[in-house]
Design an enzyme around this catalytic site. Sequence first.
Site, PDB file in Angstrom:
ATOM      1  N   LYS A  84       0.989  -1.252  -0.035  1.00  0.00           N
ATOM      2  CA  LYS A  84       0.009   0.005  -0.077  1.00  0.00           C
ATOM      3  C   LYS A  84       1.007   1.357  -0.090  1.00  0.00           C
ATOM      4  O   LYS A  84       0.373   2.200  -0.459  1.00  0.00           O
ATOM      5  CB  LYS A  84      -0.954  -0.042   1.086  1.00  0.00           C
ATOM      6  CG  LYS A  84      -0.296   0.221   2.475  1.00  0.00           C
ATOM      7  CD  LYS A  84      -1.371   0.037   3.636  1.00  0.00           C
ATOM      8  CE  LYS A  84      -0.627   0.388   5.103  1.00  0.00           C
ATOM      9  NZ  LYS A  84      -0.035   1.542   5.178  1.00  0.00           N
ATOM     10  N   ASP A  85       2.186   1.189   0.341  1.00  0.00           N
ATOM     11  CA  ASP A  85       2.810   2.384   0.324  1.00  0.00           C
ATOM     12  C   ASP A  85       3.598   2.659  -0.985  1.00  0.00           C
ATOM     13  O   ASP A  85       4.247   3.564  -1.136  1.00  0.00           O
ATOM     14  CB  ASP A  85       4.088   2.129   1.532  1.00  0.00           C
ATOM     15  CG  ASP A  85       3.407   2.193   2.832  1.00  0.00           C
ATOM     16  OD1 ASP A  85       2.380   2.727   3.054  1.00  0.00           O
ATOM     17  OD2 ASP A  85       4.174   1.466   3.623  1.00  0.00           O
ATOM     18  N   ARG A 129      -7.431   9.318   3.305  1.00  0.00           N
ATOM     19  CA  ARG A 129      -8.437   8.170   3.189  1.00  0.00           C
ATOM     20  C   ARG A 129      -9.378   7.903   4.765  1.00  0.00           C
ATOM     21  O   ARG A 129     -10.599   7.895   4.585  1.00  0.00           O
ATOM     22  CB  ARG A 129      -8.157   6.984   2.605  1.00  0.00           C
ATOM     23  CG  ARG A 129      -9.244   5.930   2.296  1.00  0.00           C
ATOM     24  CD  ARG A 129      -8.583   4.320   1.993  1.00  0.00           C
ATOM     25  NE  ARG A 129      -7.362   4.116   2.991  1.00  0.00           N
ATOM     26  CZ  ARG A 129      -7.706   3.379   3.936  1.00  0.00           C
ATOM     27  NH1 ARG A 129      -9.043   3.027   4.422  1.00  0.00           N
ATOM     28  NH2 ARG A 129      -6.660   2.918   4.882  1.00  0.00           N
ATOM     29  N   ARG A 130      -8.557   7.699   5.618  1.00  0.00           N
ATOM     30  CA  ARG A 130      -9.177   7.384   6.673  1.00  0.00           C
ATOM     31  C   ARG A 130      -9.953   8.369   7.338  1.00  0.00           C
ATOM     32  O   ARG A 130     -10.859   8.193   8.146  1.00  0.00           O
ATOM     33  CB  ARG A 130      -8.040   6.709   7.945  1.00  0.00           C
ATOM     34  CG  ARG A 130      -7.545   5.348   7.378  1.00  0.00           C
ATOM     35  CD  ARG A 130      -6.133   4.818   8.296  1.00  0.00           C
ATOM     36  NE  ARG A 130      -6.072   3.659   7.800  1.00  0.00           N
ATOM     37  CZ  ARG A 130      -4.707   3.217   8.185  1.00  0.00           C
ATOM     38  NH1 ARG A 130      -3.613   4.198   8.692  1.00  0.00           N
ATOM     39  NH2 ARG A 130      -4.450   1.963   7.912  1.00  0.00           N
ATOM     40  N   ARG A 147       1.945  10.562  13.056  1.00  0.00           N
ATOM     41  CA  ARG A 147       2.746   9.646  12.485  1.00  0.00           C
ATOM     42  C   ARG A 147       3.694   8.830  13.021  1.00  0.00           C
ATOM     43  O   ARG A 147       3.621   8.986  14.210  1.00  0.00           O
ATOM     44  CB  ARG A 147       3.532  10.505  11.419  1.00  0.00           C
ATOM     45  CG  ARG A 147       2.839  11.304  10.244  1.00  0.00           C
ATOM     46  CD  ARG A 147       4.005  12.028   9.343  1.00  0.00           C
ATOM     47  NE  ARG A 147       5.045  10.941   8.999  1.00  0.00           N
ATOM     48  CZ  ARG A 147       6.204  11.411   8.370  1.00  0.00           C
ATOM     49  NH1 ARG A 147       6.465  12.641   8.387  1.00  0.00           N
ATOM     50  NH2 ARG A 147       7.005  10.415   8.182  1.00  0.00           N
ATOM     51  N   GLY A 148       4.185   7.928  12.479  1.00  0.00           N
ATOM     52  CA  GLY A 148       4.960   7.069  13.455  1.00  0.00           C
ATOM     53  C   GLY A 148       4.765   5.693  13.144  1.00  0.00           C
ATOM     54  O   GLY A 148       3.734   5.052  12.218  1.00  0.00           O
ATOM     55  N   ARG A 153       2.404   4.886  17.120  1.00  0.00           N
ATOM     56  CA  ARG A 153       0.937   5.205  17.439  1.00  0.00           C
ATOM     57  C   ARG A 153       0.057   4.973  18.370  1.00  0.00           C
ATOM     58  O   ARG A 153      -0.929   5.470  18.958  1.00  0.00           O
ATOM     59  CB  ARG A 153       0.185   5.138  15.720  1.00  0.00           C
ATOM     60  CG  ARG A 153       0.920   5.962  14.685  1.00  0.00           C
ATOM     61  CD  ARG A 153       0.220   6.003  13.538  1.00  0.00           C
ATOM     62  NE  ARG A 153       0.929   4.715  12.627  1.00  0.00           N
ATOM     63  CZ  ARG A 153       0.660   4.282  11.684  1.00  0.00           C
ATOM     64  NH1 ARG A 153      -0.320   4.552  10.910  1.00  0.00           N
ATOM     65  NH2 ARG A 153       1.316   3.212  11.159  1.00  0.00           N
ATOM     66  N   CYS A 240      -1.008   7.112  -2.339  1.00  0.00           N
ATOM     67  CA  CYS A 240      -1.370   6.490  -0.920  1.00  0.00           C
ATOM     68  C   CYS A 240      -1.947   7.744  -0.132  1.00  0.00           C
ATOM     69  O   CYS A 240      -2.360   7.421   1.055  1.00  0.00           O
ATOM     70  CB  CYS A 240      -0.204   5.846  -0.210  1.00  0.00           C
ATOM     71  SG  CYS A 240       1.227   6.611   0.021  1.00  0.00           S
TER      72      CYS A 240
END
Length: 311
Positions: A84-85, A129-130, A147-148, A153, A240
């Site tokens: 996905k990245d 997206r989320r 982030r992280g 997270r 992404c």
Amino acid sequence: MPTYLVGSRASALARTQVRDFLAPLRGRFPEIAFTQRVILEGGDRDRTSLLANVSAVSGGSAFSTEQEAALLRGDVDVVVHSLKDLPTANPEGLMLLPPPGREDVRDALCGSTLAGLPHGARVGTGAARRIAQLLAVRPDIVPVPIRGNVPTRLEKLRSMRLDAVVLAVAGLNRLGRQDAIGEPLPLDLFPPSPGQGALGIQVRVDDRAVRDVLSTVGDRAVDREVRAERSLLAQLHGGCSVPVGACATTRPDGTLHLFAQVTSLDGRRQVTGSVTGPASEPERLGADLAGELVDRGARAILDGIRPAVPA
């Protein structure tokens, strides 16, 4: 004894993904030594800047540029990414092999269930997206950019006094953190990033020996599914960091079903669609569905938000 150098990012999740990928290969090819090599990406070095700025500095993707460059130089023989990245286009000279199966594709709320979130709940996620999908279902939610890596997270639930964070079930499962899942989010409302849950096994096109060995663990059904999802994303000219969700599944009759959703950043506009067709034509199915979404208004949504969204 031949040695294959396997590149990945430095996180615990990246190392776990490499370990899981290599386990069956080591059993099948005991005469080959597989050695992991960590490669730091711009997004790993800089965990505070906007990803758009990190990508601009790297001249490509915040999470794949350095690994791809190392692969092209011959510093490593293969790179194991989170699919996905990865951008939808491979650099010249590189290609993706079929992924070795796929983990759970869903996102999960950690720290709460969706129904259990209080009004005005603060939910941590840095993914457009989320954020968009959450606001479409719960417009009262306050997204908090974070982030992280996965442990970082999860820790921010406490340190930032968040009501929940959103993470991929795949990463939590791979790290043995199923205990952190409050609720997996339903796919009909929260389709994942294209390729989520699958590994991106990237090699040099001209390295036939490596390709032949690593292809032995590839899952052809999963390969067709992720190709359909990534084809849709490519046709929408998304990446992404845009609010496009897609999920392809292989049905018992052998056909491929693809569901996708495009959501405005504020959650107020949403376009969904699906298509079913021959599993032998995943790219065509992805392109066909992208065209249908554009006809229903997806292009206006994406063009309206792209300047404000990290690349």
